[in-house]
Write a protein that holds these residues in place. Structure first.
Motif, PDB file in Angstrom:
ATOM      1  N   THR A   1      34.812  32.426   5.862  1.00 20.16           N
ATOM      2  CA  THR A   1      35.052  33.706   5.209  1.00 20.16           C
ATOM      3  C   THR A   1      35.474  33.442   3.766  1.00 20.16           C
ATOM      4  OG1 THR A   1      35.733  34.698   7.291  1.00 20.16           O
ATOM      5  CG2 THR A   1      36.394  35.847   5.269  1.00 20.16           C
ATOM      6  N   ILE A   2      34.790  34.079   2.813  1.00 23.47           N
ATOM      7  CA  ILE A   2      35.014  33.843   1.386  1.00 23.47           C
ATOM      8  C   ILE A   2      35.650  35.073   0.750  1.00 23.47           C
ATOM      9  CG2 ILE A   2      33.918  33.357  -0.841  1.00 23.47           C
ATOM     10  CD1 ILE A   2      33.714  31.026   1.134  1.00 23.47           C
ATOM     11  N   ILE A   3      36.720  34.846  -0.010  1.00 21.65           N
ATOM     12  CA  ILE A   3      37.325  35.900  -0.819  1.00 21.65           C
ATOM     13  C   ILE A   3      37.373  35.381  -2.246  1.00 21.65           C
ATOM     14  CG2 ILE A   3      39.353  37.341  -1.219  1.00 21.65           C
ATOM     15  CD1 ILE A   3      39.958  36.974   1.799  1.00 21.65           C
ATOM     16  N   SER A   4      36.544  35.942  -3.103  1.00 21.52           N
ATOM     17  CA  SER A   4      36.387  35.451  -4.470  1.00 21.52           C
ATOM     18  C   SER A   4      36.962  36.456  -5.454  1.00 21.52           C
ATOM     19  CB  SER A   4      34.900  35.207  -4.765  1.00 21.52           C
ATOM     20  OG  SER A   4      34.707  34.824  -6.106  1.00 21.52           O
ATOM     21  N   ILE A   5      38.058  36.079  -6.119  1.00 23.37           N
ATOM     22  CA  ILE A   5      38.679  36.903  -7.153  1.00 23.37           C
ATOM     23  C   ILE A   5      38.035  36.502  -8.477  1.00 23.37           C
ATOM     24  CG2 ILE A   5      40.842  37.463  -8.323  1.00 23.37           C
ATOM     25  CD1 ILE A   5      42.233  36.588  -5.653  1.00 23.37           C
ATOM     26  N   THR A   6      37.367  37.435  -9.133  1.00 26.15           N
ATOM     27  CA  THR A   6      36.540  37.043 -10.276  1.00 26.15           C
ATOM     28  C   THR A   6      36.428  38.159 -11.307  1.00 26.15           C
ATOM     29  OG1 THR A   6      34.339  36.225 -10.899  1.00 26.15           O
ATOM     30  CG2 THR A   6      34.425  37.790  -9.083  1.00 26.15           C
ATOM     31  N   HIS A   7      36.168  37.754 -12.549  1.00 26.44           N
ATOM     32  CA  HIS A   7      35.795  38.688 -13.621  1.00 26.44           C
ATOM     33  C   HIS A   7      34.280  38.726 -13.809  1.00 26.44           C
ATOM     34  CE1 HIS A   7      40.053  38.267 -15.073  1.00 26.44           C
ATOM     35  NE2 HIS A   7      39.831  39.508 -15.449  1.00 26.44           N
ATOM     36  N   ASP A   8      33.574  37.806 -13.179  1.00 27.77           N
ATOM     37  CA  ASP A   8      32.148  37.594 -13.442  1.00 27.77           C
ATOM     38  C   ASP A   8      31.298  38.489 -12.533  1.00 27.77           C
ATOM     39  OD1 ASP A   8      29.491  36.547 -13.556  1.00 27.77           O
ATOM     40  OD2 ASP A   8      30.292  34.680 -14.372  1.00 27.77           O
ATOM     41  N   MET A   9      30.619  39.450 -13.134  1.00 26.17           N
ATOM     42  CA  MET A   9      29.796  40.368 -12.351  1.00 26.17           C
ATOM     43  C   MET A   9      28.596  39.669 -11.724  1.00 26.17           C
ATOM     44  SD  MET A   9      31.466  43.180 -12.566  1.00 26.17           S
ATOM     45  CE  MET A   9      32.973  42.244 -12.746  1.00 26.17           C
ATOM     46  N   GLU A  10      28.094  38.614 -12.379  1.00 30.70           N
ATOM     47  CA  GLU A  10      26.954  37.889 -11.824  1.00 30.70           C
ATOM     48  C   GLU A  10      27.361  37.155 -10.540  1.00 30.70           C
ATOM     49  OE1 GLU A  10      24.156  38.575 -13.245  1.00 30.70           O
ATOM     50  OE2 GLU A  10      25.149  39.576 -14.917  1.00 30.70           O
ATOM     51  N   GLU A  11      28.618  36.740 -10.450  1.00 33.06           N
ATOM     52  CA  GLU A  11      29.115  36.147  -9.216  1.00 33.06           C
ATOM     53  C   GLU A  11      29.327  37.214  -8.153  1.00 33.06           C
ATOM     54  OE1 GLU A  11      32.604  33.826  -9.878  1.00 33.06           O
ATOM     55  OE2 GLU A  11      31.686  32.615 -11.455  1.00 33.06           O
ATOM     56  N   ALA A  12      29.805  38.368  -8.565  1.00 34.23           N
ATOM     57  CA  ALA A  12      30.144  39.427  -7.613  1.00 34.23           C
ATOM     58  C   ALA A  12      28.928  39.920  -6.843  1.00 34.23           C
ATOM     59  CB  ALA A  12      30.807  40.589  -8.352  1.00 34.23           C
ATOM     60  N   VAL A  13      27.752  39.906  -7.462  1.00 34.57           N
ATOM     61  CA  VAL A  13      26.569  40.444  -6.778  1.00 34.57           C
ATOM     62  C   VAL A  13      26.194  39.617  -5.554  1.00 34.57           C
ATOM     63  CG1 VAL A  13      25.653  41.447  -8.898  1.00 34.57           C
ATOM     64  CG2 VAL A  13      24.902  39.158  -8.210  1.00 34.57           C
ATOM     65  N   ARG A  14      26.707  38.391  -5.449  1.00 29.81           N
ATOM     66  CA  ARG A  14      26.357  37.544  -4.310  1.00 29.81           C
ATOM     67  C   ARG A  14      27.205  37.857  -3.082  1.00 29.81           C
ATOM     68  NH1 ARG A  14      25.374  31.514  -6.755  1.00 29.81           N
ATOM     69  NH2 ARG A  14      24.531  31.247  -4.647  1.00 29.81           N
ATOM     70  N   ALA A  15      28.242  38.668  -3.249  1.00 29.06           N
ATOM     71  CA  ALA A  15      29.146  38.998  -2.151  1.00 29.06           C
ATOM     72  C   ALA A  15      28.526  40.050  -1.236  1.00 29.06           C
ATOM     73  CB  ALA A  15      30.474  39.493  -2.696  1.00 29.06           C
ATOM     74  N   SER A  16      29.065  40.161  -0.030  1.00 28.17           N
ATOM     75  CA  SER A  16      28.614  41.193   0.894  1.00 28.17           C
ATOM     76  C   SER A  16      29.378  42.500   0.685  1.00 28.17           C
ATOM     77  CB  SER A  16      28.766  40.720   2.343  1.00 28.17           C
ATOM     78  OG  SER A  16      30.090  40.273   2.601  1.00 28.17           O
ATOM     79  N   ARG A  17      30.590  42.410   0.118  1.00 30.17           N
ATOM     80  CA  ARG A  17      31.395  43.613  -0.132  1.00 30.17           C
ATOM     81  C   ARG A  17      32.268  43.388  -1.357  1.00 30.17           C
ATOM     82  NH1 ARG A  17      36.237  46.036   2.972  1.00 30.17           N
ATOM     83  NH2 ARG A  17      36.156  44.139   4.225  1.00 30.17           N
ATOM     84  N   LEU A  18      32.473  44.448  -2.132  1.00 27.90           N
ATOM     85  CA  LEU A  18      33.313  44.379  -3.323  1.00 27.90           C
ATOM     86  C   LEU A  18      34.568  45.230  -3.126  1.00 27.90           C
ATOM     87  CD1 LEU A  18      30.641  44.883  -6.158  1.00 27.90           C
ATOM     88  CD2 LEU A  18      31.250  42.789  -4.937  1.00 27.90           C
ATOM     89  N   LEU A  19      35.694  44.700  -3.616  1.00 31.82           N
ATOM     90  CA  LEU A  19      36.936  45.460  -3.690  1.00 31.82           C
ATOM     91  C   LEU A  19      37.322  45.536  -5.159  1.00 31.82           C
ATOM     92  CD1 LEU A  19      39.024  43.770  -0.829  1.00 31.82           C
ATOM     93  CD2 LEU A  19      37.486  45.735  -0.640  1.00 31.82           C
ATOM     94  N   LEU A  20      37.426  46.739  -5.705  1.00 29.05           N
ATOM     95  CA  LEU A  20      37.754  46.907  -7.112  1.00 29.05           C
ATOM     96  C   LEU A  20      39.159  47.501  -7.225  1.00 29.05           C
ATOM     97  CD1 LEU A  20      35.418  48.361  -9.844  1.00 29.05           C
ATOM     98  CD2 LEU A  20      37.863  48.767  -9.847  1.00 29.05           C
ATOM     99  N   PHE A  21      40.056  46.741  -7.865  1.00 27.76           N
ATOM    100  CA  PHE A  21      41.436  47.180  -8.028  1.00 27.76           C
ATOM    101  C   PHE A  21      41.661  47.754  -9.429  1.00 27.76           C
ATOM    102  CE2 PHE A  21      41.794  44.280  -4.487  1.00 27.76           C
ATOM    103  CZ  PHE A  21      42.766  44.865  -3.688  1.00 27.76           C
TER     104      PHE A  21
END
Length: 278
Positions: A192-212
């Motif tokens: 299970t991967i939880i990636s905290i990032t500023h990079d939108m190009e990385e975010a598109v590879r996720a299955s779900r996004l959480l925006l705080f």
């Protein structure tokens, strides 16, 4: 069946801070999800990551990992074996003079015998692609190599979850690709991967996004759902991935595609299909 990680009404406030860093957060994370956590600096996303393995404890609500509470001192060690963390600066995670000894350090803390330690070091060094670096001094490695060594050290402890806290932000494009390819491989293996990032190009590879935003969960959903909300993302100071921005510009010119393209490869494929039909 309960979620792998559950945050129930969680709030957190740093000492001497006037505002809550996180406010009444309720969210569940299932096994083998890939979650990307987005938000501007101060939005609460790093606080969220540190709550997951007991580095921070909620002042209200509860954080449960496989039904174990981070507030229970007897469970914290078990939780930290389940939830590993890779930080922004890998230098902060090195404690030994060689890569091999650094990988061994965490395993010694687990109380493993020597033969099991050696087996895991061999296995995970090979898996992450750092076998040739085992006798190297960590401080002499490139940024991408250092981060992959840090990942191997966490993987050798065989956690169920790995939290990557801005793990690629200090890397050049080559190092970033190396780490992202490693993360994708780990996800395929069931981590299970939880990636905290500023990079939108990385975010598109996720299955779900959480925006705080301001300590609250403002938006969550699949990348296609979240990135379709261009105006709301702009309100929160976030940009769109390049491929989606370009798709919006194409639409202004009268070129409309049937799907939202999260990557450049998808965009090229859709354009090729569109023009091959004419």
């Amino acid at each position: 069946m309960s979620a792998l990680i559950s945050l129930n009404g969680v709030s957190y406030q740093y000492e001497q801070a006037k505002e809550y860093a996180l406010k009444e957060l309720t969210v569940k994370i299932e096994a083998n999800e890939w979650i990307a956590v987005l938000g501007r600096n101060g939005s609460g996303k790093s606080t969220f990551g540190r709550l997951l393995n007991g580095l921070l404890l909620p002042i209200e609500g509860s954080v449960l990992v496989s039904d174990l509470s981070t507030k229970d001192e007897q469970d914290v060690w078990s939780i930290r074996k389940k939830v590993g963390m890779v930080f922004q600066n890998p230098d902060h995670q090195f404690v030994a003079t060689t890569v091999r000894d650094d990988l061994a350090f965490g395993l010694e803390n687990l109380g493993l015998d020597r033969s099991t330690m050696e087996e895991r070091i061999t296995e995970y060094a090979s898996l992450i692609g750092i076998t040739h670096l085992l006798e190297a001094e960590p401080h002499r490695l490139s940024g991408g190599q250092k981060q992959r060594v840090a990942i191997a050290g966490i993987m050798a402890m065989e956690p169920d979850v790995i939290v990557f806290d801005e793990a690629t932000s200090m890397l050049d494009p080559i190092g970033r690709k190396e780490v992202m390819d490693t993360i994708a491989m780990l996800h395929q293996r069931g981590v299970t991967i939880i990636s905290i990032t500023h990079d939108m190009e990385e975010a598109v590879r996720a299955s779900r996004l959480l925006l705080f935003h301001d300590g609250e969960l403002a938006i969550q959903g699949r990348p296609q759902e979240v990135f379709s909300q261009k105006e709301r993302l702009a309100e929160f100071g976030l940009s769109l991935p390049f491929s989606i921005e370009l798709q919006h510009e194409l639409e202004k010119s009268g070129i409309t595609l049937p799907k939202t393209c999260l990557t450049e490869e998808e965009l090229v494929a859709e354009l090729w299909t569109l023009y091959s039909m004419k």
